[in-house]
Design a protein around this motif. Sequence first.
Motif, PDB file in Angstrom:
ATOM      1  N   UNK A   1      69.469  91.693  23.262  1.00  0.00           N
ATOM      2  CA  UNK A   1      70.537  91.039  22.502  1.00  0.00           C
ATOM      3  C   UNK A   1      69.961  90.405  21.242  1.00  0.00           C
ATOM      4  N   UNK A   2      70.631  90.629  20.131  1.00  0.00           N
ATOM      5  CA  UNK A   2      70.207  90.047  18.856  1.00  0.00           C
ATOM      6  C   UNK A   2      71.409  89.333  18.243  1.00  0.00           C
ATOM      7  N   UNK A   3      71.214  88.074  17.888  1.00  0.00           N
ATOM      8  CA  UNK A   3      72.286  87.273  17.290  1.00  0.00           C
ATOM      9  C   UNK A   3      71.932  86.928  15.846  1.00  0.00           C
ATOM     10  N   UNK A   4      72.938  86.892  14.985  1.00  0.00           N
ATOM     11  CA  UNK A   4      72.769  86.444  13.601  1.00  0.00           C
ATOM     12  C   UNK A   4      73.476  85.103  13.438  1.00  0.00           C
ATOM     13  N   UNK A   5      72.786  84.135  12.854  1.00  0.00           N
ATOM     14  CA  UNK A   5      73.366  82.801  12.683  1.00  0.00           C
ATOM     15  C   UNK A   5      73.291  82.380  11.224  1.00  0.00           C
ATOM     16  N   UNK A   6      74.174  81.442  10.869  1.00  0.00           N
ATOM     17  CA  UNK A   6      74.221  80.975   9.483  1.00  0.00           C
ATOM     18  C   UNK A   6      73.056  80.062   9.148  1.00  0.00           C
ATOM     19  N   UNK A   7      72.671  79.211  10.098  1.00  0.00           N
ATOM     20  CA  UNK A   7      71.642  78.207   9.829  1.00  0.00           C
ATOM     21  C   UNK A   7      70.694  78.087  11.032  1.00  0.00           C
ATOM     22  N   UNK A   8      69.436  78.394  10.819  1.00  0.00           N
ATOM     23  CA  UNK A   8      68.450  78.355  11.907  1.00  0.00           C
ATOM     24  C   UNK A   8      68.234  76.922  12.404  1.00  0.00           C
ATOM     25  N   UNK A   9      68.189  75.960  11.491  1.00  0.00           N
ATOM     26  CA  UNK A   9      67.961  74.567  11.882  1.00  0.00           C
ATOM     27  C   UNK A   9      69.074  74.065  12.800  1.00  0.00           C
ATOM     28  N   UNK A  10      70.314  74.325  12.422  1.00  0.00           N
ATOM     29  CA  UNK A  10      71.440  73.917  13.269  1.00  0.00           C
ATOM     30  C   UNK A  10      71.399  74.617  14.623  1.00  0.00           C
ATOM     31  N   UNK A  11      70.972  75.867  14.623  1.00  0.00           N
ATOM     32  CA  UNK A  11      70.883  76.626  15.872  1.00  0.00           C
ATOM     33  C   UNK A  11      69.839  76.020  16.802  1.00  0.00           C
ATOM     34  N   UNK A  12      68.703  75.618  16.243  1.00  0.00           N
ATOM     35  CA  UNK A  12      67.670  74.985  17.067  1.00  0.00           C
ATOM     36  C   UNK A  12      68.173  73.671  17.660  1.00  0.00           C
ATOM     37  N   UNK A  13      68.910  72.911  16.878  1.00  0.00           N
ATOM     38  CA  UNK A  13      69.478  71.657  17.386  1.00  0.00           C
ATOM     39  C   UNK A  13      70.429  71.941  18.549  1.00  0.00           C
ATOM     40  N   UNK A  14      71.242  72.988  18.392  1.00  0.00           N
ATOM     41  CA  UNK A  14      72.188  73.367  19.442  1.00  0.00           C
ATOM     42  C   UNK A  14      71.450  73.772  20.719  1.00  0.00           C
ATOM     43  N   UNK A  15      70.385  74.548  20.564  1.00  0.00           N
ATOM     44  CA  UNK A  15      69.629  75.011  21.731  1.00  0.00           C
ATOM     45  C   UNK A  15      68.910  73.842  22.412  1.00  0.00           C
ATOM     46  N   UNK A  16      68.421  72.902  21.624  1.00  0.00           N
ATOM     47  CA  UNK A  16      67.760  71.725  22.203  1.00  0.00           C
ATOM     48  C   UNK A  16      68.760  70.883  22.995  1.00  0.00           C
ATOM     49  N   UNK A  17      69.986  70.781  22.486  1.00  0.00           N
ATOM     50  CA  UNK A  17      71.032  70.049  23.210  1.00  0.00           C
ATOM     51  C   UNK A  17      71.361  70.712  24.545  1.00  0.00           C
ATOM     52  N   UNK A  18      71.127  72.029  24.610  1.00  0.00           N
ATOM     53  CA  UNK A  18      71.390  72.770  25.846  1.00  0.00           C
ATOM     54  C   UNK A  18      70.186  72.761  26.795  1.00  0.00           C
ATOM     55  N   UNK A  19      69.141  72.021  26.410  1.00  0.00           N
ATOM     56  CA  UNK A  19      68.003  71.837  27.306  1.00  0.00           C
ATOM     57  C   UNK A  19      66.816  72.752  27.080  1.00  0.00           C
ATOM     58  N   UNK A  20      66.794  73.481  25.960  1.00  0.00           N
ATOM     59  CA  UNK A  20      65.657  74.359  25.690  1.00  0.00           C
ATOM     60  C   UNK A  20      64.601  73.626  24.869  1.00  0.00           C
ATOM     61  N   UNK A  21      63.333  73.912  25.155  1.00  0.00           N
ATOM     62  CA  UNK A  21      62.221  73.365  24.394  1.00  0.00           C
ATOM     63  C   UNK A  21      61.860  74.357  23.295  1.00  0.00           C
ATOM     64  N   UNK A  22      61.578  73.825  22.096  1.00  0.00           N
ATOM     65  CA  UNK A  22      61.320  74.684  20.940  1.00  0.00           C
ATOM     66  C   UNK A  22      59.846  74.618  20.549  1.00  0.00           C
ATOM     67  N   UNK A  23      59.201  75.796  20.563  1.00  0.00           N
ATOM     68  CA  UNK A  23      57.794  75.924  20.197  1.00  0.00           C
ATOM     69  C   UNK A  23      57.699  76.714  18.889  1.00  0.00           C
ATOM     70  N   UNK A  24      57.114  76.112  17.878  1.00  0.00           N
ATOM     71  CA  UNK A  24      56.955  76.794  16.602  1.00  0.00           C
ATOM     72  C   UNK A  24      55.532  77.264  16.406  1.00  0.00           C
ATOM     73  N   UNK A  25      55.361  78.515  15.997  1.00  0.00           N
ATOM     74  CA  UNK A  25      54.030  79.054  15.713  1.00  0.00           C
ATOM     75  C   UNK A  25      53.651  78.671  14.288  1.00  0.00           C
ATOM     76  N   UNK A  26      52.601  77.839  14.166  1.00  0.00           N
ATOM     77  CA  UNK A  26      52.233  77.315  12.852  1.00  0.00           C
ATOM     78  C   UNK A  26      50.721  77.160  12.753  1.00  0.00           C
ATOM     79  N   UNK A  27      50.184  77.547  11.614  1.00  0.00           N
ATOM     80  CA  UNK A  27      48.728  77.502  11.428  1.00  0.00           C
ATOM     81  C   UNK A  27      48.178  76.075  11.538  1.00  0.00           C
ATOM     82  N   UNK A  28      49.027  75.091  11.269  1.00  0.00           N
ATOM     83  CA  UNK A  28      48.618  73.683  11.369  1.00  0.00           C
ATOM     84  C   UNK A  28      49.117  73.037  12.661  1.00  0.00           C
TER      85      UNK A  28
END
Length: 246
Positions: A151-178
């Motif tokens: 399944x692939x979803x397209x969203x208008x705003x990634x930041x808002x989507x992450x906030x929504x997913x966090x409210x639903x109990x998901x933990x967000x891990x970002x891959x970052x060189x720092x």
Amino acid sequence: MENDYIVGRNPVLEALKNNREVEKILISKGQLKGSVNKIVGIAKDKKIPIQYVDKKRLDLISKGNTHQGVAALVTPYTYASIDDILNKAKNLEEDPFIIVLDEIKDPHNLGSIIRTAECGGVHGIIIPKRRSATVTQTVVKSSAGAVEHILIAKVTNITDTLKELKEKGLWVYGADIDGEEYYFQKDFNGPKVLVIGNEGKGISRLVKENCDFLIKIPMLGKISSLNASNAASILIYEVVRGRYGK
């Protein structure tokens, strides 16, 4: 109409097996060997029209992609919703595992990530509507047909989507060189989102600020970063490793 063609034996075969609506199959004259015969057999069973065409016709349709003598005219790709992805995990009685791609622009990278995600049991992928590669012929080909099974979803705003997913109990891990920790120092148990950033800029500032954790991959050579699809593969399979015990 050429935008709705998929090319290559595996992508066409997976579209047929997954009940994608296929309007017709095009086969290069003289290409009736191996998996092409299987494609022809399934198409005949489903009463899908088959046309035998000159190779030049497929060369034009494929737009530089390797067509292996086969193309299919299909209905446009149907994107899922975030709820579709979460419901898939629920129905499987598994913790949600979602990949969020922050402006991945190379269709080959997107296709490769889709392929690895499908193999690694990811429940769904989220991409932005703008400034991002979308599901095209090249992406379908690069994914070896895995597009048909995830399944692939397209969203208008990634930041808002992450906030929504966090409210639903998901933990967000970002891959970052720092990142604060190496990826193998984290426990990925539970509902999770893995964020992979743009090929050049990485994760954008606002997206980074909405990650619960920033993780990094050790860079021991002279090159400072990995290709986005390679980084995604490493992290996806770290999650898989956690499922089967360390």
